[in-house]
Design a protein around this motif. Structure first.
Motif, PDB file in Angstrom:
ATOM      1  N   SER A 198       1.036  80.623  34.241  1.00  0.00           N
ATOM      2  CA  SER A 198      -0.322  80.890  34.569  1.00  0.00           C
ATOM      3  C   SER A 198      -0.466  82.335  34.939  1.00  0.00           C
ATOM      4  O   SER A 198      -1.530  82.878  34.919  1.00  0.00           O
TER       5      SER A 198
ATOM      6  N   TYR B  73      -9.495  84.109  35.960  1.00  0.00           N
ATOM      7  CA  TYR B  73      -8.567  83.964  37.084  1.00  0.00           C
ATOM      8  C   TYR B  73      -8.392  85.304  37.782  1.00  0.00           C
ATOM      9  O   TYR B  73      -8.476  86.370  37.160  1.00  0.00           O
TER      10      TYR B  73
ATOM     11  N   SER C 276      -6.061  82.388  42.623  1.00  0.00           N
ATOM     12  CA  SER C 276      -4.694  81.914  42.420  1.00  0.00           C
ATOM     13  C   SER C 276      -3.800  82.391  43.573  1.00  0.00           C
ATOM     14  O   SER C 276      -3.910  83.538  43.993  1.00  0.00           O
TER      15      SER C 276
ATOM     16  N   SER D  51      -6.854  77.701  42.126  1.00  0.00           N
ATOM     17  CA  SER D  51      -5.897  77.195  41.153  1.00  0.00           C
ATOM     18  C   SER D  51      -4.680  76.637  41.872  1.00  0.00           C
ATOM     19  O   SER D  51      -4.102  77.297  42.749  1.00  0.00           O
TER      20      SER D  51
ATOM     21  N   GLY E 169       0.697  76.647  39.450  1.00  0.00           N
ATOM     22  CA  GLY E 169       1.165  77.818  38.731  1.00  0.00           C
ATOM     23  C   GLY E 169       2.640  77.708  38.391  1.00  0.00           C
ATOM     24  O   GLY E 169       3.290  76.680  38.607  1.00  0.00           O
TER      25      GLY E 169
ATOM     26  N   ASP F 225      -8.693  73.927  40.121  1.00  0.00           N
ATOM     27  CA  ASP F 225      -8.148  73.964  38.765  1.00  0.00           C
ATOM     28  C   ASP F 225      -6.668  73.602  38.857  1.00  0.00           C
ATOM     29  O   ASP F 225      -5.922  74.203  39.642  1.00  0.00           O
TER      30      ASP F 225
ATOM     31  N   ASP G 264      -3.248  73.838  37.551  1.00  0.00           N
ATOM     32  CA  ASP G 264      -2.386  74.607  36.649  1.00  0.00           C
ATOM     33  C   ASP G 264      -0.954  74.089  36.784  1.00  0.00           C
ATOM     34  O   ASP G 264      -0.079  74.755  37.330  1.00  0.00           O
TER      35      ASP G 264
ATOM     36  N   GLU H   6       2.650  73.313  35.873  1.00  0.00           N
ATOM     37  CA  GLU H   6       3.612  73.982  35.005  1.00  0.00           C
ATOM     38  C   GLU H   6       5.030  73.477  35.232  1.00  0.00           C
ATOM     39  O   GLU H   6       5.995  74.229  35.114  1.00  0.00           O
TER      40      GLU H   6
ATOM     41  N   ALA I 191      -5.437  73.208  33.408  1.00  0.00           N
ATOM     42  CA  ALA I 191      -5.103  74.369  32.582  1.00  0.00           C
ATOM     43  C   ALA I 191      -3.767  74.177  31.866  1.00  0.00           C
ATOM     44  O   ALA I 191      -2.799  74.891  32.121  1.00  0.00           O
TER      45      ALA I 191
ATOM     46  N   GLN J  26      -4.305  77.020  27.544  1.00  0.00           N
ATOM     47  CA  GLN J  26      -3.584  78.286  27.408  1.00  0.00           C
ATOM     48  C   GLN J  26      -3.050  78.428  25.985  1.00  0.00           C
ATOM     49  O   GLN J  26      -1.997  77.897  25.643  1.00  0.00           O
TER      50      GLN J  26
END
Length: 362
Positions: free
Chosen positions: A32, A88, A113, A152, A155, A187, A189, A191, A228, A261
């Motif tokens: 992110s 962002y 973020s 967010s 990440g 949001d 995100d 990962e 995301a 993304q």
């Protein structure tokens, strides 16, 4: 998305994981922070947080006309609908955390973020440090301009599933953070590459439970709840357990839209209108915009995400003028969901105006 303080460490870990190789299709590279190619190490652990279960009030200060206001242009009156134009912010800006509203004209959502399992970092931490009066004043100004302010979660430096974080407890804690900090939503995100690459359904189940709990506390139509994911997680060839196709099937009605993304997934993918919109090819067939829609994900929930500059990511960058051409082509194919970019200040009002072009005039 990477908190800045962890970028070097994350990059080194990613390179080590790349050297180790994979046994099937290459792992999607997520970041992110979009400036890194990350293959998440499976042995990472992160501290857990306490549970917060008190119900939150409905949001009454977010833009009343939703994400398609005067600054968003030409959309619905339902809060949480598309088209959405998302930016962002992770780099420290100082002062009031967010820039003057005029610098983000053309966007409808700004994302702070990041909110980690261990607590707020970077711009999220800077926002949390403001007084309640400052937060209210800034958000009021942004909302009046048709811009929602959200945070967010996770990440590239958080691996919630692999680290054993409980999805319900984590969601309640993060939802309460949103409420306590006067924000318009969250949001996701996610990962956790190790969890998704395990292909055992654990990542999907974690995300569904997490999303359901968030939405219980942040009611639809009053708070934004977006995700995301990287585009390959929608590829039907990626994961026998479905990856984000499963998440959409089981919790998609709770998610306002996906900030997809389309970058950091290898050279020459998502860099032309064909590979971005209709035929991704390469290591991730079936992950272009229209192919994701053909797999069953609503086209009006697929927001096209791109880095603002080549330096903001590893691969997948497109010049904003070229991106604008693809946006026009996508509109002719029936798409109207909007755009996302990483990150301010590399992208600003001029960037989004060029990307929107005549398709989404201001």
């Amino acid at each position: 998305m990477h908190p800045l303080s962890s970028s070097v460490v994350s990059l080194i870990l990613g390179l080590l994981a790349l050297c180790a190789g994979v046994t099937s299709a290459p792992a999607p590279a997520k970041g992110s922070g979009k400036a890194h190619v990350d293959v998440w190490p499976a042995n990472s652990t992160w501290p857990d947080t306490g549970n917060s279960t008190s119900p939150g009030p409905w949001n009454t200060t977010s833009p009343s006309t939703g994400n398609s206001t005067s600054s968003g242009g030409g959309g619905s009156s339902t809060y949480g609908s598309t088209p959405a134009f998302v930016i962002y912010t992770d780099k420290a800006t100082g002062g009031d955390v967010l820039p003057a509203v005029s610098e983000l004209e053309g966007y409808t959502v700004v994302v702070l973020s990041f909110l980690l399992i261990s607590g707020a970092a970077d711009q999220a931490a800077a926002w949390a440090a403001l007084s309640d009066t400052q937060k209210a004043a800034i958000k009021s100004e942004y909302n009046a301009a048709g811009i929602s302010v959200v945070v967010s979660a996770f990440g590239a430096t958080d691996a919630p599933t692999s680290s054993g974080a409980d999805p319900v407890e984590t969601a309640n804690t993060m939802a309460q953070w949103v409420l306590d900090n006067q924000l318009d939503g969250i949001d996701v995100d996610y990962e956790d590459l190790a969890a998704m690459n395990a292909r055992d359904g654990g990542a999907e189940a974690w995300l569904v439970s997490f999303t359901q709990t968030l939405r219980n506390k942040l009611p639809k139509g009053h708070y934004l709840l977006t995700h995301a994911p990287v585009a390959p997680w929608f590829s039907p060839v990626f994961n026998a357990t479905g990856a984000y196709l499963t998440v959409d099937q089981k919790a998609g009605d709770l998610i306002d839209w996906y900030n997809v993304q389309f970058y950091n997934q290898g050279a020459d993918i998502y860099t032309t209108c064909d590979s971005l919109l209709t035929s991704s090819g390469g290591d991730w067939p079936g992950s272009s915009l229209m192919e994701i829609a053909d797999a069953g994900v609503p086209l009006d929930k697929l927001v096209i995400g791109k880095t603002a500059t080549a330096a903001d990511g590893a691969t997948g960058f497109m010049d904003v003028q070229a991106l604008g051409v693809c946006v026009a082509q996508a509109k002719k194919l029936g798409w109207n969901a909007g755009l996302m970019t990483w990150q301010y200040p590399d992208a600003d009002s001029e960037w989004i105006k060029a990307a929107r072009g005549s398709v989404f005039p201001l």
